[in-house]
Structure formats: C-alpha cells, structure tokens
Design a protein around this motif. Structure first.
Motif, short mmCIF file in Angstrom:
data_model
loop_
_atom_site.label_atom_id
_atom_site.label_comp_id
_atom_site.label_asym_id
_atom_site.label_seq_id
_atom_site.Cartn_x
_atom_site.Cartn_y
_atom_site.Cartn_z
N THR A 32 0.84 -1.21 -0.05
CA THR A 32 -0.12 0.05 0.13
C THR A 32 0.82 1.20 0.08
O THR A 32 0.44 2.21 -0.13
CB THR A 32 -0.90 0.08 1.21
OG1 THR A 32 -0.22 -0.29 2.53
CG2 THR A 32 -2.03 -1.30 1.27
N GLN A 33 2.15 1.35 0.05
CA GLN A 33 3.19 2.23 0.11
C GLN A 33 2.91 2.84 -1.17
O GLN A 33 3.16 4.03 -1.49
CB GLN A 33 4.46 1.80 0.50
CG GLN A 33 5.50 2.93 0.62
CD GLN A 33 6.77 2.44 1.26
OE1 GLN A 33 6.81 2.35 2.44
NE2 GLN A 33 7.67 1.94 0.29
N GLU A 34 2.50 1.98 -2.20
CA GLU A 34 2.57 2.33 -3.67
C GLU A 34 1.24 2.67 -4.32
O GLU A 34 0.89 2.98 -5.37
CB GLU A 34 3.11 1.30 -4.54
CG GLU A 34 4.50 0.91 -4.34
CD GLU A 34 4.77 -0.51 -5.06
OE1 GLU A 34 3.63 -0.95 -5.83
OE2 GLU A 34 5.99 -0.89 -4.86
N TYR A 35 0.29 2.63 -3.11
CA TYR A 35 -1.16 3.03 -3.51
C TYR A 35 -1.47 4.27 -3.86
O TYR A 35 -0.85 5.29 -3.43
CB TYR A 35 -1.93 2.69 -2.27
CG TYR A 35 -3.68 2.84 -2.55
CD1 TYR A 35 -4.31 2.07 -3.12
CD2 TYR A 35 -4.07 4.32 -2.15
CE1 TYR A 35 -5.76 2.51 -3.60
CE2 TYR A 35 -5.29 4.64 -2.42
CZ TYR A 35 -6.25 3.78 -2.89
OH TYR A 35 -7.57 4.01 -3.20
N SER A 36 -2.28 4.36 -5.02
CA SER A 36 -2.87 5.56 -5.48
C SER A 36 -4.17 5.37 -5.98
O SER A 36 -4.36 4.39 -6.98
CB SER A 36 -1.72 6.17 -6.56
OG SER A 36 -2.38 7.38 -7.06
N SER A 37 -5.00 6.61 -6.16
CA SER A 37 -6.51 6.38 -6.73
C SER A 37 -6.30 7.06 -8.03
O SER A 37 -7.37 7.46 -8.66
CB SER A 37 -7.48 6.80 -5.78
OG SER A 37 -7.25 8.06 -5.32
#
Length: 828
Positions: A690-695
C-alpha cells in the motif's frame, strides 16, 4: 394514548403470571418478593425511581435507555459506554399506575405495582422484565451467589450475539458462560471463547446489553424456554436497551453509545506475513524478499514471541529484543519499511518470575496483588508468573514505558496476546484508578478491553496523527472504540476449523467488532500440508476484514513457501485484495461512521424472513458481493441462497435471478462470489504494498441489468494515515449514480478534499453485461466513437459483453479548493 392502553392490559397479564410463578427455575432461589413503587424524580435526561427494595436510575441516550439498579456506594465503572457519551433529553409522563420515560422512538413503561419495566419501539412491545433485578441466583455447579436480571421472551423470537461462540446463528436455547477463555484447536462447536460479550440482538429488533464485566452466565431460554436470564458473581446491576427500524439502525445506535471503530491505517487492509514464529533477523529479511521476488504483495510482518527469547518457555515478560537472534532490530525494521513492510510485535501481559524484567515490575508496583499486598504469582504453561495490572496508573505506566521504547525503535503495530487473561486466579486483586480493589472475577472480561485502551491512548500520545494498529485476542462490549482488531483464536488447521469462521465474524460484527477475522489457513495442528484447504481458506480471506495467514510453523503459513500452483492461484487472489482497496477502504469508512459491518449477514436483505438469520454459509461483503466460502474437501458444487434481485457470478459472468437457492459448480482457481446487479466497484492498479497505493489510476466497474433502473455507489478517500480525517473533513467522497430508464445515464460527482489528493484521475469505466454494442455514446455532451481498439476512448468487447470508456477526471480550482468537475456519460 395507544401505548398507555396497551401497557395497562399487559400489567394485568403480568400480575397473573407473577402470582402463578412461585418457583422460577431450578437455578433461582425463590427469595425475591414482588417490588412496589414508592417515589420518583425526573430531571431532563434522567429518571430516578425508588421502590420498596431498590433505587433505579434510568438514563436516556438518544435511541437507547440505560437502567441501573443501585446496589452499592462505589460501583464499578461502565466499560461498555464510551467515555464521551452524553445523555439525551427524554420525555416523561405519569399516568395512573405507570411512568413513561421515552427517547422518542424508544419508551420504557414502568408499572408501579407490581414493579416492572417494559420497553416499546414506536408503540410495539420489544421486551420486558420478568422478575427484574434478582439478587440471589445460584448457578449450576457454582458455589458463588450471583445477581442479575430476568426478561420475558416472545415465543418465536431468535437471539444472536453473545460474542465468539460456534453454536449457529440463533443462540436461543443455550446457556453460555460469560468468562473470556481461549479454546485451543476448536472446530465446529464451542460455547466459550475469547470474547464473552453479554449482549444479544433479537429478531424483534432490539439489542440488550448487560453492562457488567464480571464472570457470569447468559441463559437464552435454556433453563426456562421463555426466559432470558443474565447472572454475574458481582459487578454493575445495569443493562441498556437499544432499538431501531432495521438491524443496521440498531447497530448504528449501539455504536453511537459504545463507540465507533476508528478508521484503520490503509496498510492494515493489505497482506500480512505471520507465523509462530520467525526465529531470527535473517529469516525475517529472507521471507520479505521472497514475497517481492515472487510478485506477491505484502504490507506487514508479524513477530511472535521468539523476538524476545529463543525458547517458548521461560522468557515471557522480557519484552526486549534477543540480541543473539535479532542483533540489529532497528536496522531490520527500517529495511522492511523501505520495502513497504511494517513490523508488528507480539506482547503479553504476563511477566515471568524468570524474566529479566521481573524485579523491575515488582519494584514499580506494576503487577496485580495477592491478599497480603504482594505481587500475585501463579503457574501456567509458560512458567511461574505475575500479571500486569492495567487497571491502575502504576501498572499502565510501567507497561507503556516498554511500548514507548519499542515504538522509538520503529515498531508500527502491536499484537496483544493471551489477554483474556489466559490464566487469571480468582483471588488476584486489581486496584482501579478510583482506589477500589476488586478480585479477578469482577473485571476478568474487560482485561483485554482495558489493555487495548491503554495501548490506543499511548500510541496517540506518541503519534497524535497516526492511526494505531492493535491486534487483540480478547475484549468486551465497546472495545472497538480503541481500534481493537480481534481474531477468532487458535483455530484448528482443518476443514472443521474453517467451517465456523463466517459465523464467528458475523456474530462479532453485530456487536461492533467488525474487524474480527481468522488465522488464514488455520493455526493449530495439522500433520501435513492440505493444499486444497489452504487455498480455500486464503481465497475466503480476500473477502474478510484482515488478510493474515498465521499458523504454527511445522507447516508454512506463507504463500511463498508452497508449490507453484498454490502460489499462482493465490497470487491472483491477493492481488485482487489490493485492487479492491478503494472498495474495501470505503467499507471501513462506512463502518467507522455508522457501525455497518464489512461482512454483513444475509438477513439484512430481508428482515421479515427469519430463515435468513440461520444462514452462516454465505454473507455480503459490503453491498456488492455475496460470498460463499468452500468449507468442505473436494466439494464439486455449493448451494447459495440468493437474496432478491439479479446476481452475476463474479468469475464466469453467468446471470442468476434472486429469491432462490442455486447450485453453483466449483473450481479450485475460483471462489463462489456473486455480484449484485447495479453495483459500482471502484478498483486500483496492482501494487507490491500500500506504500505504492494511488487512486489516480482508477477502474470503476458497473454491473448493468435492465431490471435495475437506478443505482448509486460511493468511494471514500483520504491519506490513509491521519487520525482525525473524518472529524477534520480531510477526505474526499466520489459519488457514482446511474439511471437506466431508457438508456444508461451515468453521473460521477465529488465532494471534499484532503492534503495529497490526486490533481486528476484517469478513469476506466467498465460496464459489464451489456446486451449489445452501444449505438451512441456521449461524454459530457461530446459524442464518442465506439470501437474494438484498446487505444480508443470507447471500447466494445463483444466476447466479454463489456463496454469501457476512458476519460480523465479533472479538478477545477474554486478559491482555495480543487474540486473534481462532474462527469456525465450517456450510453444508448
């Protein structure tokens, strides 16, 4: 008045029943005489009633009423009701032989003689005291004298709740111990586990909570078929009634008083590596690298008790790194963080007399006492021990100093184990902050609750704007307000262990503890690796609140240490879990604001059909998904009870009409998951953590069917970390709606903003199950050309019957705010 006329008739009936009942049941001493009213005082939110035998306090809390029978000068505090709870203005009326105390929808009708309280919702009877407060109950096989309450049950009502038990959804007809206790290796039956919550939800649309932390019993029509009886060795003589127009309304009213679950950090919804246990720093690093190498997402690694001692026994209470096996823990945890992986440590409340911290704990008065005022010691599996007294400031201060030291080293989350407590001798004495000394039995069931409160408040002191992560094995009503994430204990690693997991999570969710989950794959035992069982359990885990495989390490609980087929199947499911983060995070928001569970029972869909109450084979994951785990070996097909509407098989796309039971064929690579027609499901791109998460890159799936004329959905977004985003309005909600009267007309709108919000979003709107290729498409009034080329903006896939429209959803600046411009889409 409708209510007054009805209750006068009930008064006569109650008197006849009472005169006929000279003996109640074999468990009750017949020494309590009918009580009579003497006087009352009403003050805005509060009614005090004096009778010949008691002083009773009724307090209004919005759509709940608390009833407290004052029995001593220094009662135990309420642990269930949240600290900030404010009483609500009530309505009061005296009429002939009755007092009426009402919150509006919920009314307590107090009959003066014989004294009795009944509760009504909008004029309909919910439940009433049968004998009210009873001081001398003697339970089967118990030497102690108990006190408690007796209520009259309706003939056909079903009762859910009472915490973690494996009994079936309807718990009426059972007599349940109220004493938190681990059940190691349980399978398909258990009447006593880690959470003994003294509360029930009735099919008559009320929730009854007994606000008492002591050892006791909850008899749900077992001894006498039409009597609900609560009894405890000591503690508060108090109960709270909640009502509502629907089950979600009742749960919402319950969490308004007992506390809502704070939003978890976004990373808590990711994948965990966890086992009993990692034995060295080298093993930890190599395990994480294996996940990355095999392209399987990972967000946290959980360290069991080997982090402070190389053996199972003899080291509990050290709570400091074993430098032989973990020589550079700060470097290790920093290394993991750089890879997007958080470190979670196990801690226990026991300090062994053989541990390095024993004398320090004794010197600092951190431990519970014996009758002579010395640290109470006793033996259990791990050795000779004392127990930290989390009920007073000295014990909490000593414990939090340890947590603060570890926090500074880089620990991101905490695991509280054995917090029932696992062994808690009755003669152990705890000192409350008000100076009251109580024995273990009086507060046993709130030990884990108080421990979670201590941890939660300490973490917020250390990091005021970072959401705590607290995994706990035991708690009480209201524990959710401290961010507690429970699990279902040391389940057997077997098909029998998998079978009750839906029931356990659903039952706990009804009482606010909506993050209850299982050790995926099973924890205890198992002679050899059962590949099918393991895959089925981890597939189910994608649609439960926390994704945490955990087990004894004779068989690896991590996907990365199994064969390629297992890895390949479960990689896709774990990636699906991550793609669903926008959807799942929105469920977390809904839970945090309303108490609505993430896992929802089918009876929420049809509240008038009590047959749905007994269904613990399937459940709703949010509003969109209907999930039926495979819980038997070599199961070729599964029966699914479909609620009304149209449903699609998520994997095959096959369409089914609702309001029937269907038989669905199974395959090892898929799980029986249905999607409701009219659903919006927002999804993100795949990621390693989730460190790479983006919407910013968003795929919005819509499941179309001509039977659904209007539908809507939402997506909640914030920074995934900060504590008070909702209160401070630092969040964004994306709203989706569609009208299907003549053609599909979509509208996407937006409200709110937060720091770090994407400046725009690239959206792929995927419309599933269109019957034919669209003839005309307009995006914000502009015609789009429909093609089968992926490089075009509007793509028709004749094979899959999907239509995808690609567009950029821009922000527009209005003063100091950036607002996303509404999107309209018409598809003919």
């Amino acid at each position: 008045m409708k209510l007054f006329v009805r209750t006068s008739a009930f008064t006569l009936l109650f008197s006849l029943v009472l005169l006929a009942s000279t003996l109640w049941s074999a468990n009750v001493l017949a020494s309590t005489q009918p009580d009579t009213y003497q006087s009352h005082v009403f003050e805005k939110t509060y009614l005090k009633v004096n009778t010949a035998q008691h002083t009773i306090h009724l307090t209004a809390y919005d759509t709940a009423i608390e009833v407290l029978y004052q029995s001593d000068k220094t009662p135990l505090p309420s642990y269930a009701i949240k600290e900030q709870a404010k009483p609500h203005a009530a309505h009061f009326q005296e009429a002939n032989n009755e007092l009426l105390f009402s919150t509006g929808e919920l009314t307590a009708v107090i009959n003066k003689s014989p004294f009795n309280i009944k509760f009504y919702h909008r004029g309909d009877l919910l439940i009433g005291e049968e004998a009210g407060y009873v001081k001398q109950l003697k339970e089967q096989g118990e030497k102690d004298i108990f006190h408690g309450f007796r209520f009259k049950l309706s003939e056909s009502e079903k009762l859910l709740g009472a915490g973690e038990r494996v009994l079936g959804m309807d718990r009426r007809g059972h007599r349940l111990p109220l004493y938190n206790k681990a059940h190691y290796g349980y399978t398909t039956e258990s009447n006593q586990m880690n959470f003994s919550i003294p509360a029930v939800l009735s099919s008559k649309k009320y929730l009854l909570l007994f606000d008492n932390s002591a050892k006791g019993w909850l008899d749900l029509g077992k001894s006498t078929s039409d009597i609900l009886q609560f009894s405890a060795v000591s503690g508060r003589a108090s109960y709270v009634i909640f009502s509502g127009d629907s089950y979600p309304d009742i749960i919402h009213n319950y969490v308004k008083l007992t506390g809502t679950q704070p939003m978890p950090p976004r990373w808590a919804l990711g994948n965990f590596a966890s086992r009993f246990g990692y034995r060295s720093e080298k093993e930890v690093i190599s395990t994480v690298e294996k996940f990355i190498e095999l392209d399987i997402p990972l967000d946290a690694l959980v360290l069991d008790l080997y982090w402070f001692g190389k053996d199972i026994k003899g080291h509990m209470g050290n709570l400091a790194w074993d430098k032989e096996t973990f020589p550079t823990p700060e470097k290790m945890m920093n290394n993991l963080k750089e890879k997007g992986v958080k470190t979670v440590l196990i801690t226990e409340p026991f300090v062994l007399s053989s541990s390095k911290k024993w004398q320090d704990a004794v010197d600092n008065q951190a431990l519970a006492k014996d009758a002579n005022g010395k640290a109470k010691t006793f033996d259990f599996y791990f050795g000779n021990t004392g127990l930290i007294d989390v009920f007073n400031e000295t014990g909490r201060r000593w414990f939090t100093d340890i947590y603060q030291t570890l926090d500074k080293q880089g620990v991101s989350g905490w695991w509280g184990d054995l917090g029932e407590p696992e062994v808690h001798p009755s003669d152990t004495l705890h000192t409350l902050d008000n100076g009251l000394k109580v024995n273990a039995d009086a507060i046993h069931n709130v030990y884990g609750h108080q421990w979670a409160k201590m941890l939660y408040e300490n973490q917020l002191d250390l990091h005021p704007n970072v959401r705590p992560f607290i995994l706990m094995r035991s708690g009480f009503a209201g524990s959710q307000r401290y961010g507690m994430i429970p699990w279902t204990g040391d389940v057997s690693r077997s098909w029998g262990g998998l079978q009750p997991q839906v029931e356990l999570s659903l039952q706990m969710s009804l009482l606010g503890l909506s993050y209850t989950h299982s050790d995926l794959g099973g924890f205890a035992g198992g002679e050899s690796f059962d590949k099918e069982l393991y895959i089925r359990w981890l597939q189910y885990g994608v649609f439960q609140p926390i994704y945490r495989p955990h087990a004894q390490d004779n068989i690896a609980p991590e996907v990365v240490f199994h064969d390629k087929e297992t890895q390949d199947i479960l990689r896709e499911f774990i990636k699906l879990r991550y793609q669903l983060l926008p959807y799942n995070y929105t469920l977390a928001y809904q839970n945090s604001t309303t108490g609505m569970p993430l896992m929802r029972p089918l009876f929420f869909e049809n509240e008038h059909n009590t047959q749905f109450i007994n269904n613990a084979q399937s459940y709703l994951w949010g509003d969109a998904f209907l999930v039926t785990p495979i819980v038997k070996a070599k199961q070729k097909e599964v029966e699914i009870q479909l609620p009304q509407g149209v449903w699609f098989d998520y994997f095959s796309g096959k369409k089914y009409q609702g309001n029937q039971t269907i038989s669905l064929p199974t395959a090892l690579k898929t799980l029986p998951v249905m999607v409701r027609a009219g659903s919006f499901i927002p999804m993100a791109s795949t990621m390693q953590s989730t460190q790479e998460y983006s919407s910013q890159q968003l795929t919005l799936h819509y499941y179309a069917d001509k039977s659904v004329k209007n539908s809507s959905g939402q997506m909640y977004e914030d920074d995934g970390v900060s504590v008070n985003n909702i209160a401070n309005q630092q969040y964004e909600i994306l709203n989706f709606s569609v009208n299907n009267e003549s053609n599909l007309s979509f509208k996407l709108s937006h409200q709110g903003q937060y720091q770090g919000m994407p400046k725009y979003r690239d959206v792929n709107l995927v419309i599933h199950h269109l019957e034919k290729r669209p003839k005309e498409v307009k995006l914000n009034g502009r015609n789009l050309k429909v093609a089968q080329n992926d490089k075009t903006q509007a793509i028709w896939d004749a094979t899959k019957k999907t239509f995808t429209v690609k567009f950029t959803w821009q922000h527009e600046k209005h003063g100091q705010q950036y607002l996303q411009k509404p999107i309209t889409l018409s598809v003919k």
